[in-house]
Design an enzyme around this catalytic site. Structure first.
Site, PDB file in Angstrom:
ATOM      1  CG  HIS A 144      -1.901  -1.060   1.287  1.00 30.08           C
ATOM      2  ND1 HIS A 144      -3.170  -0.905   0.778  1.00 30.08           N
ATOM      3  CD2 HIS A 144      -1.838  -2.330   1.750  1.00 30.08           C
ATOM      4  CE1 HIS A 144      -3.848  -2.040   0.938  1.00 30.08           C
ATOM      5  NE2 HIS A 144      -3.062  -2.914   1.521  1.00 30.08           N
ATOM      6  NE  ARG A 174      -4.369  -7.313   6.158  1.00 34.48           N
ATOM      7  CZ  ARG A 174      -5.225  -8.225   6.600  1.00 34.48           C
ATOM      8  NH1 ARG A 174      -5.167  -8.628   7.855  1.00 34.48           N
ATOM      9  NH2 ARG A 174      -6.138  -8.726   5.804  1.00 34.48           N
ATOM     10  CG  ASP A 175       1.064  -5.272   3.452  1.00 31.83           C
ATOM     11  OD1 ASP A 175       0.410  -6.314   3.288  1.00 31.83           O
ATOM     12  OD2 ASP A 175       0.593  -4.133   3.250  1.00 31.83           O
ATOM     13  NE  ARG A 210      -2.915  -3.056   6.952  1.00 34.29           N
ATOM     14  CZ  ARG A 210      -2.496  -3.571   5.802  1.00 34.29           C
ATOM     15  NH1 ARG A 210      -1.199  -3.753   5.619  1.00 34.29           N
ATOM     16  NH2 ARG A 210      -3.328  -3.897   4.866  1.00 34.29           N
ATOM     17  NE  ARG A 293      -4.172  -3.203  -2.195  1.00 34.26           N
ATOM     18  CZ  ARG A 293      -4.088  -4.494  -1.988  1.00 34.26           C
ATOM     19  NH1 ARG A 293      -2.972  -5.138  -2.285  1.00 34.26           N
ATOM     20  NH2 ARG A 293      -5.085  -5.176  -1.473  1.00 34.26           N
ATOM     21  CE  LYS A 370      -8.588 -11.006   0.046  1.00 33.04           C
ATOM     22  NZ  LYS A 370      -7.232 -10.514  -0.194  1.00 33.04           N
ATOM     23  CG  ASP A 438      -4.783 -12.490   1.461  1.00 33.79           C
ATOM     24  OD1 ASP A 438      -3.536 -12.510   1.408  1.00 33.79           O
ATOM     25  OD2 ASP A 438      -5.449 -11.472   1.685  1.00 33.79           O
ATOM     26  CG  HIS A 442      -3.097 -10.819   5.542  1.00 30.78           C
ATOM     27  ND1 HIS A 442      -1.828 -10.370   5.287  1.00 30.78           N
ATOM     28  CD2 HIS A 442      -3.772 -10.704   4.369  1.00 30.78           C
ATOM     29  CE1 HIS A 442      -1.738 -10.009   4.005  1.00 30.78           C
ATOM     30  NE2 HIS A 442      -2.902 -10.220   3.427  1.00 30.78           N
ATOM     31  CG  ASP A 479      -4.479 -13.195  -5.017  1.00 27.83           C
ATOM     32  OD1 ASP A 479      -4.256 -14.209  -4.319  1.00 27.83           O
ATOM     33  OD2 ASP A 479      -4.985 -12.155  -4.547  1.00 27.83           O
ATOM     34  CG  HIS A 480      -0.938 -12.777  -3.202  1.00 28.53           C
ATOM     35  ND1 HIS A 480      -1.028 -13.210  -1.905  1.00 28.53           N
ATOM     36  CD2 HIS A 480      -1.980 -11.938  -3.382  1.00 28.53           C
ATOM     37  CE1 HIS A 480      -2.070 -12.637  -1.332  1.00 28.53           C
ATOM     38  NE2 HIS A 480      -2.686 -11.864  -2.210  1.00 28.53           N
TER      39      HIS A 480
HETATM   40  C1  3PG Z   1      -4.336  -6.051   2.861  1.00 31.67           C
HETATM   41  O1  3PG Z   1      -4.653  -4.945   2.444  1.00 31.67           O
HETATM   42  O2  3PG Z   1      -5.112  -6.792   3.486  1.00 31.67           O
HETATM   43  C2  3PG Z   1      -2.907  -6.490   2.658  1.00 31.67           C
HETATM   44  O3  3PG Z   1      -2.051  -5.398   2.795  1.00 31.67           O
HETATM   45  C3  3PG Z   1      -2.724  -7.035   1.296  1.00 31.67           C
HETATM   46  O4  3PG Z   1      -3.601  -8.085   1.054  1.00 31.67           O
HETATM   47  P1  3PG Z   1      -4.235  -8.351  -0.378  1.00 31.67           P
HETATM   48  O5  3PG Z   1      -3.257  -7.829  -1.383  1.00 31.67           O
HETATM   49  O6  3PG Z   1      -4.331  -9.849  -0.417  1.00 31.67           O
HETATM   50  O7  3PG Z   1      -5.551  -7.691  -0.422  1.00 31.67           O
HETATM   51 CO    CO Z   2      -3.465 -10.342   1.391  1.00 30.03          CO
END
Ligand code: 3PG
Ligand code: CO
Length: 575
Positions: A144, A174-175, A210, A293, A370, A438, A442, A479-480
């Protein structure tokens, strides 16, 4: 340029829908005890990976890149994320992403020649007493934001003679590592103290974790944004706790709640020794949101931009008249925010746009967390439909509770709704996201992540079988990476770093650079095979990427890919 797609010479559209199923945050990692997928009971996924569904349908398997340059990030060491991942799935080609564009602008200082920068600084220099507020995620996660961008803005403001500057810092975890806030806050406090010695009036003014302060997304919970507004803008000391420094706030919260991780630290306001806030925003100030982002930046941007009478999410109180700009424009179509420092990537001619021009019906479906990924990001950062009649966007409301307490999330409900919508709306193409890998990944809670993968497996077996029964094709991908690596791993030994998790390791809450699966099964798939010569464009890596999935979808829908996209992963089976 026309949007008409040519019929494919090699591929034939199935009678049922072509469905792209994105398991968010699920990479193919090391077969170790910290890999939640590997350790979960996932019989359906296992059968997909082994090349045949439990009912005997053939599955074509590839393992592809989803990080670094393959998705438009500056370096191959940059972990993937959902924005760039869904952009890639939707766009079929690699765009230089926000992180890269902002790096370039900050390095070359070209932003200083832009209108926005000048407009912001008019308030804060040449005898004007306005304060410049820098607000954003304070880490180097590069998903972000990146602290180096905020430091570049600070330097540029000082060069211009800006005298009053305030930082409003959102704590990450988180990141980046889950309790690393002081690693980023400490150096900032030190740097600002040295600037104060030189006569600059510069302070940290507010902040918070956050996930509870400011950075909500897709309107999941506006109370998060309201807390940020009360802390950064109004500096409402009646509702938000006060401290004499950010590090004091962090240390106090940690003492009070054993085991709390940075993303959930409460909001705080920094006050002077008389208890007055150091950075309440006032008329004539300027504000930069330095996140690049969009998903978690749109709501707070709207709070600043929306004129009185048009904003109904909470009471903004006595709103100061400030000039506000984002690091980027987060939604180019809805113009959020109005002012921005760096132009975003212009992602165009996406799969979504092509589909409506070729009269294909499309369903996008996920839960709130999502939902924008399969709409806004998938469409190249535009939230609105291309065509009301041909597109159906379904959002299943996410729970507001922490995901580790409900690792199954809404996978079952998404599956129910998707199958119902396939029958009623009769889409040609479906893009669906299961958030579990995801969102639970996290939280860093390993045993919840294992259950998350089991929930995805149960839902996948229903959905994929349902698609096959309807004579469609399922493309299961991710996606990752995230939940396949739930521990920080020592690069030399490959073993988890020791830490405080119940498993005895240091939990990893962030994404990874791990490659992801592509598993394709359904109607007529036996006629095709994986084209091993396809790559995302980097001769050295010789690997395909998620960006090659877009043309795969178009091909399976019976079209030649458009010229500007990278090739698809499949070819007709050689005899
Ligand atoms: C989030 O915003 O939750 C993380 O920084 C990134 O997660 P995401 O890219 O899977 O949404
Ligand atoms: Co994520």
């Amino acid at each position: 340029m026309s949007f008409k797609l040519e019929p494919s010479k090699d591929f034939k559209k199935p009678p049922g829908p072509v469905c792209l199923i994105i398991m968010d945050g699920v990479g193919i990692g090391a077969e170790e005890q910290y890999n939640a997928w590997y350790c979960a009971k996932t019989p359906f996924l296992d059968s997909l990976r082994n090349g045949k569904t439990p009912k005997g349908n053939i599955v074509l398997n590839a393992v592809v890149d989803a990080s670094g340059r393959s998705v438009g990030l500056p370096e191959d060491s940059d972990m993937g994320n959902s924005e760039v991942g869904h952009n890639a799935f939707g766009a079929g080609r690699i765009y230089s992403q926000g992180a890269k564009l902002v790096n370039e602008s900050m390095d070359s200082k070209t932003f200083k020649t832009g209108e926005t920068w000048k407009w912001l600084l008019e308030n804060c220099k040449d005898g004007k007493e306005g304060t410049l507020h820098l607000l954003g995620l304070w880490s180097d996660g590069n998903v972000h934001s990146h602290v180096k961008h905020a430091y570049a803005l600070l330097d540029a403001a000082l060069e211009e003679g800006c005298k009053h500057i305030r930082f409003h810092i959102l704590l990450d975890g988180r990141d980046v590592s889950e309790t690393s806030a002081l690693d980023y806050v400490g150096p900032l406090e030190k740097h600002l103290a040295s600037l104060r010695e030189k006569g600059v009036d510069v302070h940290i003014a507010s902040g918070g974790g956050r996930m509870v302060t400011t950075m909500d997304r897709y309107e999941a919970d506006w109370r998060i944004v309201q807390r940020g507004w009360l802390s950064h803008v109004l500096a409402d000391t009646e509702t938000i706790r006060t401290f004499s420094s950010a590090s004091e706030a962090i240390q106090t919260f940690r003492k009070e709640e054993n085991g709390v991780i940075d993303q959930f630290l409460p909001p705080f306001i920094i006050v002077d020794n008389k208890g007055s806030p150091l950075g309440r925003m006032k008329d004539g100030d300027s504000v930069i949101l330095f996140n690049f982002r969009g998903d978690r930046a749109i709501e707070i941007s709207t709070c600043f931009d929306a004129p009185e009478g048009t904003f109904h999410h909470f009471d903004r109180g006595c709103m100061p008249k400030v000039r506000f700009a984002g690091m980027m424009q987060y939604d180019g179509e809805s113009k959020i925010p109005k002012h921005y420092i760096v132009s975003p990537p212009n992602i165009e001619r996406t799969l979504g746009e092509y589909l409506v021009h070729n009269n294909c019906r499309r369903l996008s479906i996920s839960e709130t967390q999502k939902f924008g990924h399969v709409t806004y990001f998938f469409n190249g950062n535009r939230a609105n439909k291309f065509n009301e009649e041909l597109e159906l966007y379904v959002e299943i409301p996410s729970s507001r509770e922490r995901e580790n307490t409900r690792p199954w999330m809404k996978a079952a409900e998404i599956t129910d709704s998707a199958l119902a919508a396939i029958d009623e709306f009769k889409p040609d193409f479906v893009v669906l996201n299961y958030a579990n890998g995801d969102m639970v990944g996290h939280t860093g809670v390993y045993h919840a992540a294992v259950i998350a993968m089991e929930a995805v497996d149960v839902s996948l077996s229903r959905l994929v079988n349902g698609i096959i029964e309807r004579n469609g094709i399922a493309i299961v991908s991710a996606d990752h990476g995230n939940c396949e690596t739930m521990a920080e791993v020592d690069k030399k030994t490959g073993k988890p770093v020791k830490g405080n998790s119940p498993e005895g390791w240091k939990a990893l809450t962030s994404h990874t650079t791990t490659p992801v699966p592509v598993m394709i099964t359904g109607y007529g798939i036996e006629k095709y095979e994986i084209d091993e010569s396809v790559t995302w464009g980097d001769a050295n890596r010789k690997k395909a990427g998620i960006v090659n999935v877009t043309a795969t979808c178009a091909n399976l829908l019976g079209f030649e890919k458009p010229k500007e996209w990278l090739p698809g992963l499949l070819k007709p089976k050689s005899l």
